[in-house]
Motif scaffolding. Structure first.
Motif, PDB file in Angstrom:
ATOM      1  N   HIS A   1      71.395  36.666 -22.994  1.00  0.00           N
ATOM      2  CA  HIS A   1      72.141  37.806 -23.520  1.00  0.00           C
ATOM      3  C   HIS A   1      71.622  39.119 -22.953  1.00  0.00           C
ATOM      4  CE1 HIS A   1      74.257  35.230 -26.286  1.00  0.00           C
ATOM      5  NE2 HIS A   1      73.103  34.700 -26.667  1.00  0.00           N
ATOM      6  N   PHE A   2      70.410  39.119 -22.459  1.00  0.00           N
ATOM      7  CA  PHE A   2      69.820  40.344 -21.931  1.00  0.00           C
ATOM      8  C   PHE A   2      69.908  40.414 -20.411  1.00  0.00           C
ATOM      9  CE2 PHE A   2      67.394  39.409 -25.858  1.00  0.00           C
ATOM     10  CZ  PHE A   2      67.920  40.433 -26.612  1.00  0.00           C
ATOM     11  N   ASP A   3      70.671  39.543 -19.805  1.00  0.00           N
ATOM     12  CA  ASP A   3      70.829  39.514 -18.359  1.00  0.00           C
ATOM     13  C   ASP A   3      71.846  40.581 -17.965  1.00  0.00           C
ATOM     14  OD1 ASP A   3      70.803  38.846 -15.726  1.00  0.00           O
ATOM     15  OD2 ASP A   3      72.021  37.042 -15.960  1.00  0.00           O
ATOM     16  N   LEU A   4      71.350  41.701 -17.491  1.00  0.00           N
ATOM     17  CA  LEU A   4      72.226  42.798 -17.096  1.00  0.00           C
ATOM     18  C   LEU A   4      72.442  42.733 -15.591  1.00  0.00           C
ATOM     19  CD1 LEU A   4      70.593  45.614 -19.240  1.00  0.00           C
ATOM     20  CD2 LEU A   4      72.569  44.208 -19.799  1.00  0.00           C
ATOM     21  N   ASP A   5      73.690  42.731 -15.187  1.00  0.00           N
ATOM     22  CA  ASP A   5      74.034  42.627 -13.782  1.00  0.00           C
ATOM     23  C   ASP A   5      74.225  44.030 -13.212  1.00  0.00           C
ATOM     24  OD1 ASP A   5      74.376  40.957 -11.677  1.00  0.00           O
ATOM     25  OD2 ASP A   5      76.498  40.576 -12.036  1.00  0.00           O
ATOM     26  N   THR A   6      73.408  44.401 -12.227  1.00  0.00           N
ATOM     27  CA  THR A   6      73.550  45.722 -11.616  1.00  0.00           C
ATOM     28  C   THR A   6      74.772  45.723 -10.715  1.00  0.00           C
ATOM     29  OG1 THR A   6      72.089  45.061  -9.828  1.00  0.00           O
ATOM     30  CG2 THR A   6      71.082  46.183 -11.688  1.00  0.00           C
ATOM     31  N   ARG A   7      75.435  46.866 -10.647  1.00  0.00           N
ATOM     32  CA  ARG A   7      76.673  46.977  -9.869  1.00  0.00           C
ATOM     33  C   ARG A   7      76.565  48.107  -8.856  1.00  0.00           C
ATOM     34  NH1 ARG A   7      80.678  43.846 -11.224  1.00  0.00           N
ATOM     35  NH2 ARG A   7      80.498  42.676 -13.135  1.00  0.00           N
ATOM     36  N   GLN A   8      77.248  47.917  -7.761  1.00  0.00           N
ATOM     37  CA  GLN A   8      77.293  48.942  -6.709  1.00  0.00           C
ATOM     38  C   GLN A   8      78.599  49.706  -6.881  1.00  0.00           C
ATOM     39  OE1 GLN A   8      74.777  49.338  -4.504  1.00  0.00           O
ATOM     40  NE2 GLN A   8      75.787  51.173  -3.757  1.00  0.00           N
ATOM     41  N   HIS A   9      78.512  50.994  -7.191  1.00  0.00           N
ATOM     42  CA  HIS A   9      79.707  51.784  -7.460  1.00  0.00           C
ATOM     43  C   HIS A   9      80.177  52.571  -6.248  1.00  0.00           C
ATOM     44  CE1 HIS A   9      79.470  50.836 -11.703  1.00  0.00           C
ATOM     45  NE2 HIS A   9      78.171  51.062 -11.633  1.00  0.00           N
ATOM     46  N   GLU A  10      79.338  52.681  -5.228  1.00  0.00           N
ATOM     47  CA  GLU A  10      79.699  53.480  -4.069  1.00  0.00           C
ATOM     48  C   GLU A  10      78.976  52.934  -2.837  1.00  0.00           C
ATOM     49  OE1 GLU A  10      78.358  57.817  -2.767  1.00  0.00           O
ATOM     50  OE2 GLU A  10      79.534  57.814  -4.611  1.00  0.00           O
ATOM     51  N   ILE A  11      79.711  52.858  -1.725  1.00  0.00           N
ATOM     52  CA  ILE A  11      79.114  52.454  -0.448  1.00  0.00           C
ATOM     53  C   ILE A  11      79.555  53.458   0.606  1.00  0.00           C
ATOM     54  CG2 ILE A  11      79.072  50.705   1.370  1.00  0.00           C
ATOM     55  CD1 ILE A  11      79.381  48.567  -0.694  1.00  0.00           C
ATOM     56  N   LEU A  12      78.588  54.122   1.223  1.00  0.00           N
ATOM     57  CA  LEU A  12      78.850  55.102   2.278  1.00  0.00           C
ATOM     58  C   LEU A  12      79.889  56.138   1.866  1.00  0.00           C
ATOM     59  CD1 LEU A  12      78.935  52.636   5.318  1.00  0.00           C
ATOM     60  CD2 LEU A  12      77.030  54.069   4.584  1.00  0.00           C
ATOM     61  N   GLY A  13      79.806  56.620   0.635  1.00  0.00           N
ATOM     62  CA  GLY A  13      80.723  57.639   0.141  1.00  0.00           C
ATOM     63  C   GLY A  13      82.054  57.093  -0.336  1.00  0.00           C
ATOM     64  N   LEU A  14      82.286  55.801  -0.202  1.00  0.00           N
ATOM     65  CA  LEU A  14      83.529  55.175  -0.638  1.00  0.00           C
ATOM     66  C   LEU A  14      83.367  54.730  -2.084  1.00  0.00           C
ATOM     67  CD1 LEU A  14      86.355  54.031   0.156  1.00  0.00           C
ATOM     68  CD2 LEU A  14      85.175  51.926   0.750  1.00  0.00           C
ATOM     69  N   ASP A  15      84.216  55.238  -2.973  1.00  0.00           N
ATOM     70  CA  ASP A  15      84.148  54.902  -4.385  1.00  0.00           C
ATOM     71  C   ASP A  15      84.696  53.496  -4.609  1.00  0.00           C
ATOM     72  OD1 ASP A  15      83.804  55.133  -7.122  1.00  0.00           O
ATOM     73  OD2 ASP A  15      85.790  56.020  -7.422  1.00  0.00           O
ATOM     74  N   LEU A  16      83.924  52.654  -5.270  1.00  0.00           N
ATOM     75  CA  LEU A  16      84.329  51.269  -5.528  1.00  0.00           C
ATOM     76  C   LEU A  16      84.776  51.046  -6.967  1.00  0.00           C
ATOM     77  CD1 LEU A  16      81.488  49.423  -3.608  1.00  0.00           C
ATOM     78  CD2 LEU A  16      83.791  49.892  -2.817  1.00  0.00           C
ATOM     79  N   GLY A  17      84.926  52.099  -7.741  1.00  0.00           N
ATOM     80  CA  GLY A  17      85.334  51.962  -9.130  1.00  0.00           C
ATOM     81  C   GLY A  17      84.219  51.352  -9.950  1.00  0.00           C
ATOM     82  N   GLU A  18      84.525  50.308 -10.723  1.00  0.00           N
ATOM     83  CA  GLU A  18      83.499  49.634 -11.516  1.00  0.00           C
ATOM     84  C   GLU A  18      82.468  48.963 -10.614  1.00  0.00           C
ATOM     85  OE1 GLU A  18      83.173  45.994 -14.622  1.00  0.00           O
ATOM     86  OE2 GLU A  18      84.943  47.237 -14.793  1.00  0.00           O
ATOM     87  N   GLY A  19      82.889  48.544  -9.431  1.00  0.00           N
ATOM     88  CA  GLY A  19      81.977  48.031  -8.426  1.00  0.00           C
ATOM     89  C   GLY A  19      81.642  46.564  -8.567  1.00  0.00           C
ATOM     90  N   PRO A  20      81.408  45.922  -7.422  1.00  0.00           N
ATOM     91  CA  PRO A  20      80.991  44.518  -7.449  1.00  0.00           C
ATOM     92  C   PRO A  20      79.504  44.398  -7.772  1.00  0.00           C
ATOM     93  CG  PRO A  20      81.193  45.271  -5.198  1.00  0.00           C
ATOM     94  CD  PRO A  20      81.643  46.412  -6.072  1.00  0.00           C
ATOM     95  N   SER A  21      79.107  43.224  -8.148  1.00  0.00           N
ATOM     96  CA  SER A  21      77.705  42.932  -8.448  1.00  0.00           C
ATOM     97  C   SER A  21      76.867  43.089  -7.184  1.00  0.00           C
ATOM     98  CB  SER A  21      77.603  41.510  -8.991  1.00  0.00           C
ATOM     99  OG  SER A  21      76.291  41.055  -8.952  1.00  0.00           O
TER     100      SER A  21
END
Length: 184
Positions: free
Chosen positions: A11-31
């Motif tokens: 339950h405490f496993d938090l998945d970090t997400r990438q929200h931006e790559i090289l200035g490109l907004d990815l929204g919620e972002g992939p893991s």
């Protein structure tokens, strides 16, 4: 009465997400785990394909891009067999088991197991070996999987006849007094 333990660390496993790559907004972002796994798989797969076959054509581009994409997508998902692992880890462990097998520990590791004591490939595959060799055109695998090798069998059941004893503080006190140890 059977007791069941629960693990709450899932339950405490938090998945970090990438929200931006090289200035490109990815929204919620992939893991990030998905991105790193995909990047490594694409680099290894595409590098190997480039070394073996050269640059891709319009027809072969799918062979360069699809396999690592599918492996990344399904491999990054949680395993249904073991919720604490990802599918890629389960697949890796299964492949390792097929390749290396199970090397028994003999006498607490004091003696290495002889090759004849290792679990044969047919026993590692179990019922899958029969299904695999039964498929059309794969009957030749029968000898490669060790058709003539004896099947691995377990020994008889071990009798487990123990009687639990509960010692009270008076018995422990008397035993301690007999050994002559003083409390500090």
């Amino acid at each position: 009465m059977s007791r069941v333990g629960h693990t709450y660390t899932r339950h405490f496993d938090l998945d970090t997400r990438q929200h931006e790559i090289l200035g490109l907004d990815l929204g919620e972002g992939p893991s990030r785990r998905l991105l790193v796994t995909g990047a490594v798989l694409y680099a290894v797969w595409a590098g190997g394909m480039l070394l073996l076959f050269g640059a891709p054509s319009k027809i072969t581009f799918t062979l360069y891009a699809a396999p690592p994409g599918v492996i990344t997508f399904y491999g990054a998902q949680r395993s249904k067999a073991n919720e604490r692992r990802r599918n890629l880890a389960q697949w890796s462990l299964f492949l390792r088991y097929l390749m290396v097998g199970h090397r028994p520990v003999i006498n607490g590791g004091r003696r290495a197991a002889a090759r004849s004591e290792w679990l044969p490939m047919r026993a590692r595959l179990g019922d899958r070996a029969e299904v695999l060799t039964g498929l059309p055109g794969l009957g030749a695998l029968d000898t490669a999987l060790g058709k003539d090798e004896p099947r691995a069998t377990a020994g008889g059941a071990v009798a487990f006849d123990t009687k639990p004893r509960m010692y009270g503080p008076d018995v422990v006190y008397r035993a301690r007094k007999r050994t002559g140890k003083k409390q500090s």
